[in-house]
Design an enzyme around this catalytic site. Structure first.
Site, PDB file in Angstrom:
ATOM      1  N   ARG A  56      -2.339  11.205   6.370  1.00  0.00           N
ATOM      2  CA  ARG A  56      -2.600   9.817   6.736  1.00  0.00           C
ATOM      3  C   ARG A  56      -2.104   8.871   5.662  1.00  0.00           C
ATOM      4  O   ARG A  56      -2.231   9.161   4.470  1.00  0.00           O
ATOM      5  CB  ARG A  56      -4.103   9.597   6.908  1.00  0.00           C
ATOM      6  CG  ARG A  56      -4.474   8.139   7.057  1.00  0.00           C
ATOM      7  CD  ARG A  56      -5.968   7.933   7.047  1.00  0.00           C
ATOM      8  NE  ARG A  56      -6.558   8.138   5.733  1.00  0.00           N
ATOM      9  CZ  ARG A  56      -7.100   7.163   4.978  1.00  0.00           C
ATOM     10  NH1 ARG A  56      -7.116   5.938   5.418  1.00  0.00           N
ATOM     11  NH2 ARG A  56      -7.640   7.444   3.819  1.00  0.00           N
ATOM     12  N   ARG A  78       0.160  10.816  -1.138  1.00  0.00           N
ATOM     13  CA  ARG A  78      -1.057  11.459  -1.666  1.00  0.00           C
ATOM     14  C   ARG A  78      -0.976  12.978  -1.659  1.00  0.00           C
ATOM     15  O   ARG A  78      -1.412  13.636  -2.602  1.00  0.00           O
ATOM     16  CB  ARG A  78      -2.258  11.024  -0.848  1.00  0.00           C
ATOM     17  CG  ARG A  78      -2.608   9.582  -1.076  1.00  0.00           C
ATOM     18  CD  ARG A  78      -3.712   9.138  -0.154  1.00  0.00           C
ATOM     19  NE  ARG A  78      -3.963   7.717  -0.365  1.00  0.00           N
ATOM     20  CZ  ARG A  78      -4.844   7.019   0.325  1.00  0.00           C
ATOM     21  NH1 ARG A  78      -5.569   7.603   1.258  1.00  0.00           N
ATOM     22  NH2 ARG A  78      -5.018   5.752   0.079  1.00  0.00           N
ATOM     23  N   GLN A 102      -7.070  15.547   3.789  1.00  0.00           N
ATOM     24  CA  GLN A 102      -6.394  14.768   2.751  1.00  0.00           C
ATOM     25  C   GLN A 102      -7.156  14.782   1.428  1.00  0.00           C
ATOM     26  O   GLN A 102      -8.343  14.477   1.384  1.00  0.00           O
ATOM     27  CB  GLN A 102      -6.228  13.310   3.195  1.00  0.00           C
ATOM     28  CG  GLN A 102      -5.545  12.449   2.142  1.00  0.00           C
ATOM     29  CD  GLN A 102      -5.092  11.107   2.697  1.00  0.00           C
ATOM     30  OE1 GLN A 102      -5.888  10.196   2.888  1.00  0.00           O
ATOM     31  NE2 GLN A 102      -3.806  10.999   2.994  1.00  0.00           N
ATOM     32  N   HIS A 128      -7.205  12.904  -2.105  1.00  0.00           N
ATOM     33  CA  HIS A 128      -6.721  11.707  -2.798  1.00  0.00           C
ATOM     34  C   HIS A 128      -6.508  12.111  -4.249  1.00  0.00           C
ATOM     35  O   HIS A 128      -7.357  12.787  -4.826  1.00  0.00           O
ATOM     36  CB  HIS A 128      -7.764  10.593  -2.683  1.00  0.00           C
ATOM     37  CG  HIS A 128      -7.239   9.251  -3.047  1.00  0.00           C
ATOM     38  ND1 HIS A 128      -6.896   8.912  -4.331  1.00  0.00           N
ATOM     39  CD2 HIS A 128      -6.983   8.160  -2.287  1.00  0.00           C
ATOM     40  CE1 HIS A 128      -6.462   7.656  -4.335  1.00  0.00           C
ATOM     41  NE2 HIS A 128      -6.508   7.178  -3.118  1.00  0.00           N
ATOM     42  N   GLU A 132      -5.457   3.499  -5.226  1.00  0.00           N
ATOM     43  CA  GLU A 132      -4.011   3.574  -5.298  1.00  0.00           C
ATOM     44  C   GLU A 132      -3.430   2.327  -5.977  1.00  0.00           C
ATOM     45  O   GLU A 132      -2.388   2.373  -6.619  1.00  0.00           O
ATOM     46  CB  GLU A 132      -3.488   3.629  -3.852  1.00  0.00           C
ATOM     47  CG  GLU A 132      -2.264   4.453  -3.651  1.00  0.00           C
ATOM     48  CD  GLU A 132      -2.162   4.920  -2.195  1.00  0.00           C
ATOM     49  OE1 GLU A 132      -2.306   6.125  -1.979  1.00  0.00           O
ATOM     50  OE2 GLU A 132      -1.968   4.084  -1.299  1.00  0.00           O
ATOM     51  N   LEU A 183     -13.745   7.093  -6.024  1.00  0.00           N
ATOM     52  CA  LEU A 183     -12.310   6.905  -5.910  1.00  0.00           C
ATOM     53  C   LEU A 183     -11.800   5.837  -6.874  1.00  0.00           C
ATOM     54  O   LEU A 183     -12.414   4.794  -7.035  1.00  0.00           O
ATOM     55  CB  LEU A 183     -12.037   6.444  -4.482  1.00  0.00           C
ATOM     56  CG  LEU A 183     -10.627   6.597  -4.000  1.00  0.00           C
ATOM     57  CD1 LEU A 183     -10.332   8.064  -3.794  1.00  0.00           C
ATOM     58  CD2 LEU A 183     -10.467   5.836  -2.707  1.00  0.00           C
ATOM     59  N   PHE A 188       0.835  -1.192   0.000  1.00  0.00           N
ATOM     60  CA  PHE A 188       0.000   0.000   0.000  1.00  0.00           C
ATOM     61  C   PHE A 188       0.869   1.241   0.000  1.00  0.00           C
ATOM     62  O   PHE A 188       2.038   1.186   0.391  1.00  0.00           O
ATOM     63  CB  PHE A 188      -0.925   0.001   1.225  1.00  0.00           C
ATOM     64  CG  PHE A 188      -2.340   0.331   0.886  1.00  0.00           C
ATOM     65  CD1 PHE A 188      -3.117  -0.576   0.186  1.00  0.00           C
ATOM     66  CD2 PHE A 188      -2.899   1.545   1.241  1.00  0.00           C
ATOM     67  CE1 PHE A 188      -4.431  -0.273  -0.147  1.00  0.00           C
ATOM     68  CE2 PHE A 188      -4.205   1.845   0.915  1.00  0.00           C
ATOM     69  CZ  PHE A 188      -4.968   0.944   0.223  1.00  0.00           C
ATOM     70  N   HIS A 213     -10.854  13.541   0.718  1.00  0.00           N
ATOM     71  CA  HIS A 213     -11.022  12.131   1.046  1.00  0.00           C
ATOM     72  C   HIS A 213     -11.082  11.844   2.542  1.00  0.00           C
ATOM     73  O   HIS A 213     -11.841  10.997   2.998  1.00  0.00           O
ATOM     74  CB  HIS A 213      -9.847  11.373   0.434  1.00  0.00           C
ATOM     75  CG  HIS A 213      -9.904   9.901   0.599  1.00  0.00           C
ATOM     76  ND1 HIS A 213     -10.984   9.151   0.202  1.00  0.00           N
ATOM     77  CD2 HIS A 213      -9.022   9.018   1.111  1.00  0.00           C
ATOM     78  CE1 HIS A 213     -10.757   7.879   0.470  1.00  0.00           C
ATOM     79  NE2 HIS A 213      -9.581   7.770   1.033  1.00  0.00           N
TER      80      HIS A 213
END
Ligand SMILES: Cc1cc2nc3c(=O)[nH]c(=O)nc-3n(C[C@H](O)[C@H](O)[C@H](O)COP(=O)(O)OP(=O)(O)OC[C@H]3O[C@@H](n4cnc5c(N)ncnc54)[C@H](O)[C@@H]3O)c2cc1C
Ligand code: FES
Lengths: 145, 599, 260
Positions: free
Chosen positions: B389, B286, B231, B233, B246, B243, B117, B354
């Site tokens: 985050r 991000r 945040q 994205h 990622e 979304l 991730f 996000h």
């Protein structure tokens, strides 16, 4: 408390504040007419009646057979009447309908797994048709030979 | 006036709320526990999280590495003691969920599988196909059904916290179905109301994410922490804001500007390679990717659409087979909502709001300075997310700190006496306020939708990806004006039964407070860090701002910002370097990055 | 200029009405708009009292089920343009067979009671400590119940099932599929408990296999299949209980096997 005109004060006799009355739509007796899928379902259910009709006709035939050649001839004669033809025609339609719809539903009811993967529907439906075809061929051969 | 009474009351039935409810029930089965939620719990927005939840399980990984990734990813604004507790407890929590039946994806031998991730150096993200949040939430919900001490208040909307003498005694809530407004008293209240993405016009967040809990706590006198850190994205579909994970970039997707050029190479994010490289180019963090988009847009190298500028995410070179096996949901979403096929076409994407790093300021047990008030999940700021985050940390955060808050609140509640009549009087006042201000109001000209739209525009303009003094000040003024106009709101709907317009108006009130706290915190932080980028103060300033912003509400409704030093245990603040440090022979992302939408 | 379409929506408020009446709203049709966008347009611009549920707008929270043109649909996943020819009318109604609280909002507490009745949680004889790690489960074992775990509780299947309409006590498709989700989970040992609840005229035997639940399911859960397989299992258990006195213990045997 508040002297303001508000919708909640001109209540209908049925509404009590904070106790909403749910509207419960009634299911119409003809619910099955509105939609082809429902109609199909009802036809499939009704088809069992005609399966029974076939069985009754066969039983009557057996009775006629036991009662002797004369009775049997009478029975055969009746079978050629328009009414009997119609009953048999309609029954045939429904029995075919019954068979085909149930065969198509079979994969739903049987989840056969092979190496962790569910077998594709066609592999479960197809054998039914194959057996059907074989049995029909066998019967045809018996009757027509 | 009706009232009901419990020992522990949860506001919110998402991942954090349900985990907390079970924790409280397990600590002390004699306690009566209430879960109050404005939607049926399984509709909570945790349901939409897809990518996964982080927790160290594999032999090649270590707690320290997870902690370091989190802290550096958060630009050193994380409290390191909280992060250490978090990484230690996350695996146990994820395991506990397995024991409750969560269908985690598996290795062939039956063990838990993990995926790579963004921002994580090791594979440690547990996943349930590409619907992790959905499976977690339904598992938790179904598990709560077997706990008799848990009473649910489904579709009850909390409008206010009952506070008496610095102690929280419960809430006032509207039962949507009947319109009844009543007190639900409790010895301890845990806010688990999720984030506030809907403050912005373009977001991945559901309609229910309005920062309710943040505003409830703020109005009750608790402080909000680090509200300037929002945040974005980098890859949302235009118009819907849905979304695109990622994982699409982890598989090797490129971000292209209107000339088909991989523009990230111009922004200190490394040199383009044909295959994905960890911490480089499309796999940068991000915040940096979203910032690069804005620069590119200013250079006029993006494409205009009716729903804002876009760049392209190119997956075509991956081929149909990889897309189908690794990114099936991306393909499904593109086909279903964008009417295009990523196998053959470019996907238009733009940065989308996000996640809220900030929230109700709590300690490591979810406790706020107000006695009896706790918070956990996205609504809270513990803080483990700092200034940015990392994807897949927040689902684990909901579990770890949900459980901690649940336990702490249960222990606290067992010691307390029940609330007294003062709570009832407050509840009565709140009911009168709602009736006077909305249901029985005479006059008024403003529509909910108009003010909401203007608020969203104002905050995007002033506190978007890049901020600076004048636009923030303008934003603050606009929000002040909107607060005034909010008083003049008129509802079409005056009925008691399921009044969603009233709900929308109250949510708008919450959002205005939250928006204001975001703008105020952003205005006061004169440095750039993580997701907070000031064009007039482009550098990070550890001298003055290695500290959390705390925003308080003053009695006159305006706000006051203070600072609280960050807790550093073992990791001294360092530079965040991406791209150019890519190893000589680029380290490749292992090919087994599985499919799914990241969070 | 965008096309227009007229939405016909039944309005009902218990404070005002005895039964619903239709109202018409003209809305623009943009190519990216789903039915839900049109409802939001009405609520924001025309009539703030229009009442419906929604949240995620990405087909996963299960809030926004409605009858769209007579079919149960998630209104956030149904494009307006697929129904629009200029001047066309489109009916959007509350999900069929549920009591109506207001406008498009249906009453769900009965559904939640049914969900709980099937004991949808992992049932274990004994619980080893967490330190022993996860229950092992191979991807093949996961595959066994995966499909049934995809239900988002949107209740479209209830709105498609005439048995639900005719016999409100019928447990219904989603709840039975959820029971199967746990029955088929290799970690679960509660199939016997659930059979006791569901081998019942109001449980699996209530189903007449119309099959509509499966057709309308937006997540391809196949509740109809789950129910028929359940029936097969129930029938086999019953037969076995005659053939061998041990047959009744069949489920216990499975439990022991699961413990190995
Ligand atoms: C599209 C998307 C994908 C994501 N993917 C990931 C991912 O892959 N990994 C990851 O770690 N994180 C991810 N996240 C983030 C993560 O999902 C959220 O941070 C997390 O789920 C928040 O959970 P929660 O329990 O705090 O709140 P929520 O799940 O939002 O629940 C909030 C609850 O509060 C209730 N509530 C709110 N206000 C009130 C009120 N006034 N009265 C009564 N009840 C109220 C609501 O009804 C609801 O039950 C993603 C987020 C989004 C939007
Ligand atoms: S709004 Fe969530 S499923 Fe439609």
């Amino acid at each position: 408390m508040f002297a303001v005109k508000q919708p909640t004060t001109k209540v209908l006799p049925l509404y009590q504040e904070f106790h909403p009355r749910w509207y419960r739509p009634r299911v119409s007796v003809y619910w099955w007419l509105g939609q082809w899928q429902y109609l199909k379902f009802i036809l499939r259910e009704i088809s069992s009646v005609f399966v029974a009709v076939f069985v009754v006709i066969t039983l009557l035939q057996l009775r006629a057979l036991r009662a002797g050649p004369e009775a049997y001839a009478r029975f055969q004669h009746w079978l050629q009447s328009p009414i009997a033809l119609a009953i048999n025609g309609i029954s045939l339609f429904f029995v075919l309908f019954h068979t085909i719809t149930w065969f198509n539903l079979a994969p739903r009811a049987m989840a056969v797994r092979f190496r962790g993967k569910r077998l594709p529907e066609i592999l479960i439906a197809a054998p039914n048709y194959v057996v059907w075809a074989l049995v029909s061929a066998g019967v045809t051969w018996l009757v027509l030979r | 006036m009706d009232a009901s009474s419990h020992d522990v009351l949860l506001v919110g039935g998402g991942g954090a709320g349900l985990r907390a409810a079970i924790a409280a029930a397990e600590v002390n089965p004699k306690l009566s526990i209430a879960v109050v939620s404005k939607v049926y719990p399984m509709r909570s927005h945790t349901v939409s999280a897809e990518g996964g939840a982080a927790g160290v399980v594999k032999g090649d990984d270590s707690l320290d590495e997870h902690a370091y990734d989190t802290i550096s990813g958060g630009d050193w604004l994380c409290d390191q003691d909280a992060v250490e507790a978090f990484v230690k407890e996350a695996p146990q929590e994820l395991l506990q969920l397995e024991r409750w039946g969560c269908p985690w994806s598996r290795e062939p031998d039956g063990h838990i599988a993990v995926r790579a991730f963004g921002g994580m150096k090791r594979r440690r993200t547990w996943f349930a196909a590409d619907k992790t949040g959905f499976h977690m939430l339904h598992t938790l919900f179904q598990t709560t059904l077997k706990f008799d001490p848990i009473t649910r208040y489904d579709e009850w909307f909390v409008t206010k916290l009952l506070v008496d003498d610095g102690r929280v005694d419960g809430v006032v809530a509207i039962e949507l179905m009947s319109g009844k407004i009543q007190a639900i008293t409790a010895k301890a209240v845990i806010l688990c109301t999720g984030g506030c993405g809907r403050v912005f016009p373009f977001t991945t967040n559901a309609n229910i994410k309005n920062g309710d809990g943040m505003a409830l706590a703020y109005r009750a006198g608790a402080s909000l922490k680090d509200m300037e850190f929002v945040q974005y994205h980098p890859t949302g579909l235009p118009f819907t804001g849905i979304l695109i994970t990622e994982a699409a970039r982890a598989e090797g997707g490129y971000l292209l500007n209107k000339d088909g050029y991989r523009y990230l190479q111009d922004y200190n994010l490394g040199k383009p390679q044909p295959n994905p490289v960890m911490r480089s180019m499309e796999l940068g963090p991000r915040d940096r990717l979203s910032q690069a988009f804005v620069m590119e847009d200013q250079k006029g190298r993006t494409l205009a659409t009716p729903y804002g500028s876009v760049v392209h995410l190119d997956l075509r070179h991956l081929g149909e087979k990889i897309i189908n096996s690794k990114l099936p949901f991306v393909r499904e979403l593109c086909l279903k909502y964008q009417n295009l096929d990523p196998v053959k076409e470019l996907i238009p994407v733009r940065p989308v709001v996000h996640y809220m790093m900030g929230g109700v300021s709590t300690d490591m047990n979810g406790a706020t300075p107000l006695a009896g008030l706790y918070a956990a999940g996205e609504v809270a700021c513990v803080s483990i997310n700092g200034a940015n985050r990392l994807g897949s940390n927040s689902l684990s955060e909901c579990l770890v700190f949900g459980a901690r808050a649940g336990k702490a609140a249960a222990l606290y509640a067992a010691e307390q006496k029940a609330a007294d009549d003062k709570a009832m009087a407050q509840a009565n006042d709140e009911r009168k306020r709602l009736e006077a201000q909305f249901l029985h109001k005479q006059g008024g000209r403003e529509r909910v939708a108009t003010i909401r739209e203007q608020m969203q525009k104002a905050i995007e303009k002033s506190a978007g990806i890049y901020r600076e003094e004048t636009s923030l000040a303008e934003g603050a003024n606009k929000l002040f004006e909107l607060q005034e106009r909010y008083q003049d709101i008129v509802l079409d709907d005056r009925s008691r039964t399921f009044n969603t317009e009233l709900e929308g108006a109250l949510e708008l009130g919450f959002m205005l407070d939250v928006a204001e706290s975001i703008v105020q915190c952003a205005l006061h932080r004169t440095e750039s860090r993580g997701a907070h980028q000031r064009t007039d103060f482009p550098a990070r300033d550890d001298e003055n701002f290695l500290a959390h912003s705390l925003v308080f509400r003053k009695p006159d409704g305006s706000s006051r910002v203070e600072y609280l030093p960050v807790k550093v245990t073992r990791w001294a603040p360092g530079e965040r370097v991406y791209g150019e440090q890519a190893p000589e022979s680029p380290q490749q992302i292992p090919q087994a990055v599985p499919a799914g939408r990241a969070g | 200029m965008a096309d227009k379409i007229v939405l016909e929506i039944p309005r009902y408020s218990p404070e005002r009405d005895v039964k619903p009446h239709f109202e018409e709203f003209e809305v623009p049709v943009h190519k990216e708009w789903v039915v839900l966008d049109a409802l939001n347009y009405i609520k924001d611009q025309v009539d703030g009292s229009l009442t419906y549920r929604w949240s995620c707008r990405m087909g996963i929270c299960g809030s926004c089920g409605m009858m769209v043109d007579g079919e149960p649909k998630l209104s956030c996943a149904t494009f307006l343009s697929s129904y629009s020819r200029n001047g066309n009318k489109l009916r959007v109604e509350p999900l069929r067979y549920f009591p109506i609280i207001r406008d498009l909002v249906t009453e769900l507490s009965d559904f939640l009671v049914k969900l709980k009745a099937v004991k949808p949680w992992l049932i274990r004889q004994e619980e080893p400590p967490l330190s022993e790690g996860e229950f092992l489960q191979t991807p093949e074992q996961l595959e066994q119940y995966k499909q049934y775990s995809m239900c988002i509780n949107c209740t479209l299947c209830y709105a498609a099932c005439p048995v639900v309409g005719l016999d409100p006590v019928f447990v219904g498709p989603a709840a039975i599929a959820l029971a199967q989700r746990y029955n088929q989970d290799s970690r679960d040992q509660g199939a016997g408990d659930r059979m006791a609840v569901l081998a019942h005229p109001e449980g699996i035997w209530g189903c007449t296999f119309v099959g509509e639940c499966t057709r309308v399911c937006p997540k391809h859960v196949d509740p109809a299949g789950a129910i028929q397989q359940y029936k097969l299992k129930a029938a086999l258990d019953w037969v076995k209980s005659f053939v061998t006195p041990l047959g009744r213990k069949n489920t216990d045997v499975r439990r022991e096997a699961a413990n190995d």
